[in-house]
Design a protein around this motif. Structure first.
Motif, PDB file in Angstrom:
ATOM      1  N   SER A 110       0.833  -1.194   0.000  1.00  0.00           N
ATOM      2  CA  SER A 110       0.000   0.000   0.000  1.00  0.00           C
ATOM      3  C   SER A 110       0.869   1.246   0.000  1.00  0.00           C
ATOM      4  O   SER A 110       1.758   1.402   0.818  1.00  0.00           O
ATOM      5  CB  SER A 110      -0.904   0.003   1.230  1.00  0.00           C
ATOM      6  N   SER A 111       0.604   2.130  -0.965  1.00  0.00           N
ATOM      7  CA  SER A 111       1.289   3.416  -0.976  1.00  0.00           C
ATOM      8  C   SER A 111       0.430   4.410  -0.215  1.00  0.00           C
ATOM      9  O   SER A 111      -0.748   4.195   0.027  1.00  0.00           O
ATOM     10  CB  SER A 111       1.490   3.887  -2.422  1.00  0.00           C
ATOM     11  N   SER A 112       1.030   5.534   0.150  1.00  0.00           N
ATOM     12  CA  SER A 112       0.270   6.529   0.893  1.00  0.00           C
ATOM     13  C   SER A 112      -0.869   7.071   0.044  1.00  0.00           C
ATOM     14  O   SER A 112      -1.954   7.346   0.560  1.00  0.00           O
ATOM     15  CB  SER A 112       1.195   7.657   1.348  1.00  0.00           C
ATOM     16  N   ILE A 113      -0.650   7.226  -1.263  1.00  0.00           N
ATOM     17  CA  ILE A 113      -1.709   7.770  -2.098  1.00  0.00           C
ATOM     18  C   ILE A 113      -2.852   6.776  -2.228  1.00  0.00           C
ATOM     19  O   ILE A 113      -4.023   7.161  -2.225  1.00  0.00           O
ATOM     20  CB  ILE A 113      -1.176   8.207  -3.483  1.00  0.00           C
TER      21      ILE A 113
ATOM     22  N   SER B  61      -3.794   4.600   0.025  1.00  0.00           N
ATOM     23  CA  SER B  61      -4.532   4.590   1.284  1.00  0.00           C
ATOM     24  C   SER B  61      -5.296   5.886   1.503  1.00  0.00           C
ATOM     25  O   SER B  61      -6.274   5.917   2.255  1.00  0.00           O
ATOM     26  CB  SER B  61      -3.584   4.316   2.461  1.00  0.00           C
ATOM     27  N   ASP B  62      -4.900   6.980   0.849  1.00  0.00           N
ATOM     28  CA  ASP B  62      -5.688   8.211   0.898  1.00  0.00           C
ATOM     29  C   ASP B  62      -7.016   8.042   0.168  1.00  0.00           C
ATOM     30  O   ASP B  62      -8.027   8.640   0.546  1.00  0.00           O
ATOM     31  CB  ASP B  62      -4.929   9.369   0.253  1.00  0.00           C
TER      32      ASP B  62
ATOM     33  N   ARG C 278      -2.218  17.710  -4.538  1.00  0.00           N
ATOM     34  CA  ARG C 278      -2.590  16.757  -3.490  1.00  0.00           C
ATOM     35  C   ARG C 278      -3.382  15.551  -3.982  1.00  0.00           C
ATOM     36  O   ARG C 278      -3.200  14.450  -3.477  1.00  0.00           O
ATOM     37  CB  ARG C 278      -3.405  17.473  -2.405  1.00  0.00           C
TER      38      ARG C 278
ATOM     39  N   ARG D  30       1.778  10.407  -6.889  1.00  0.00           N
ATOM     40  CA  ARG D  30       0.330  10.488  -6.697  1.00  0.00           C
ATOM     41  C   ARG D  30      -0.457   9.677  -7.728  1.00  0.00           C
ATOM     42  O   ARG D  30      -1.658   9.887  -7.867  1.00  0.00           O
ATOM     43  CB  ARG D  30      -0.121  11.956  -6.750  1.00  0.00           C
TER      44      ARG D  30
ATOM     45  N   SER E  79       8.721   3.522  -4.838  1.00  0.00           N
ATOM     46  CA  SER E  79       7.734   2.556  -4.359  1.00  0.00           C
ATOM     47  C   SER E  79       6.988   1.990  -5.548  1.00  0.00           C
ATOM     48  O   SER E  79       7.064   2.528  -6.665  1.00  0.00           O
ATOM     49  CB  SER E  79       6.748   3.212  -3.377  1.00  0.00           C
TER      50      SER E  79
END
Length: 319
Positions: free
Chosen positions: A10-13, A15-16, A93, A125, A190
């Motif tokens: 899972s990347s941060s984007i 999970s956002d 973002r 992103r 990543s």
């Protein structure tokens, strides 16, 4: 584990956009009126920047390679990589998501190169959504056999998944004696999240094994709950205990009367924002993690709709 079974971490984007027990809201570009064929894409980029600044979690871009008189979408879509590149350079973002690159009509290494490029420009992103396309004449135009769609989708997924994983690995179509070992640049820090949009002719079990989630079109609530139950059962069979996202693309004709009740339209609703909030709460409770809004600008300017949803709807769901 084979390349096709690799699920990138899972990347941060990712999970956002996709989180357990939560619902996020995105926006599909371009935003057009019914039957509109000429689109000002500079304006579309400005609308994407507006949505990005107002807190929409994702901007979605379609891949429509060819148009014809019998295809109901009259819009001359930009090549998705060009539009994604422009959005990557002008937003800060929101996740950028392809919804969906036609995996069967493009070489998977070309897709991987495009994904690396957009992910680099957007500073991580990008989420790579892929589909199989559904127009047999378009397959013929590209020299593909539509009867091989399912197998071609799986083969291309294997090559693509290996290329966008970390570490990245290039699987060549053929490797004659003495061929060099290829790799893709620029290097990524990543894996690029890989998302199934539509079924691609595959079973839900296959999608649950290979993709971070499943993105589908809107259906009426009872049918959608049944579809999610089917998805959860497949996830438990294929990856018991793991989180796999479920998302919906929904058409929205937003009334200028906040209290107007929701009425069904093709692939979505005409509604005021109060009933829209209720609908989205119900979708979250029934297992939906993300909704991308395909906004109709037939009755109201797109900017007004984007701003109203941001003012009243997003605060209900985005922490």
């Amino acid at each position: 584990m084979t390349a096709s079974e690799h699920i990138p971490p899972s990347s941060s984007i990712a999970s956002d956009v996709f989180a357990r027990d939560e619902l996020s809201i995105g926006l599909t570009l371009p935003i057009t009126a019914d039957h509109q064929s000429i689109v000002d894409f500079n304006e579309q980029i400005a609308l994407g920047c507006l949505a990005d600044g107002l807190g929409y979690r994702a901007l979605w871009v379609r891949d429509v390679p060819l148009n014809s008189a019998d295809y109901p979408d009259p819009v001359g879509h930009l090549d998705p990589w060009v539009l994604l590149g422009a959005l990557a350079s002008n937003t800060e973002r929101a996740a950028l998501i392809s919804g969906a690159i036609v995996l069967t009509l493009r070489h998977p290494l070309h897709i991987a190169k495009g994904a690396f490029s957009v992910n680099t420009l957007s500073r991580g992103r990008f989420i790579l959504g892929v589909g199989s396309g559904d127009r047999p004449p378009e397959y013929a135009a590209f020299g593909r056999d539509p009867d091989e769609r399912r197998d071609l989708y799986r083969r291309h997924w294997d090559t693509l998944a290996a290329a966008v994983a970390l570490p990245s690995r290039v699987i060549p179509d053929s490797a004659p004696e003495g061929a060099p070992e290829f790799y893709l640049l620029p290097r990524q820090s990543s894996s690029i999240p890989l998302l199934a949009v539509g079924s691609g002719g595959q079973s839900v079990d296959w999608i649950a094994r290979h993709s971070l989630g499943w993105m589908t079109y809107h259906r009426e609530p009872h049918a959608q709950r049944g579809r999610y139950s089917m998805w959860r059962a497949a996830v438990e069979r294929a990856a018991s205990g793991a989180f796999r996202a479920f998302g919906v693309a929904m058409r929205l004709d937003l009334s200028d009367r906040p209290e107007e009740p929701a009425t069904d339209i093709s692939l979505g609703y005409r509604t005021g924002h109060r009933a829209l909030i209720d609908l989205l709460h119900q979708m979250r409770e029934s297992g939906t993690h993300h909704v991308t809004l395909n906004v109709s600008s037939e009755r109201r300017p797109a900017r007004d709709i984007i701003e109203e949803v941001a003012a009243y709807v997003l605060p209900e769901f985005h922490r």
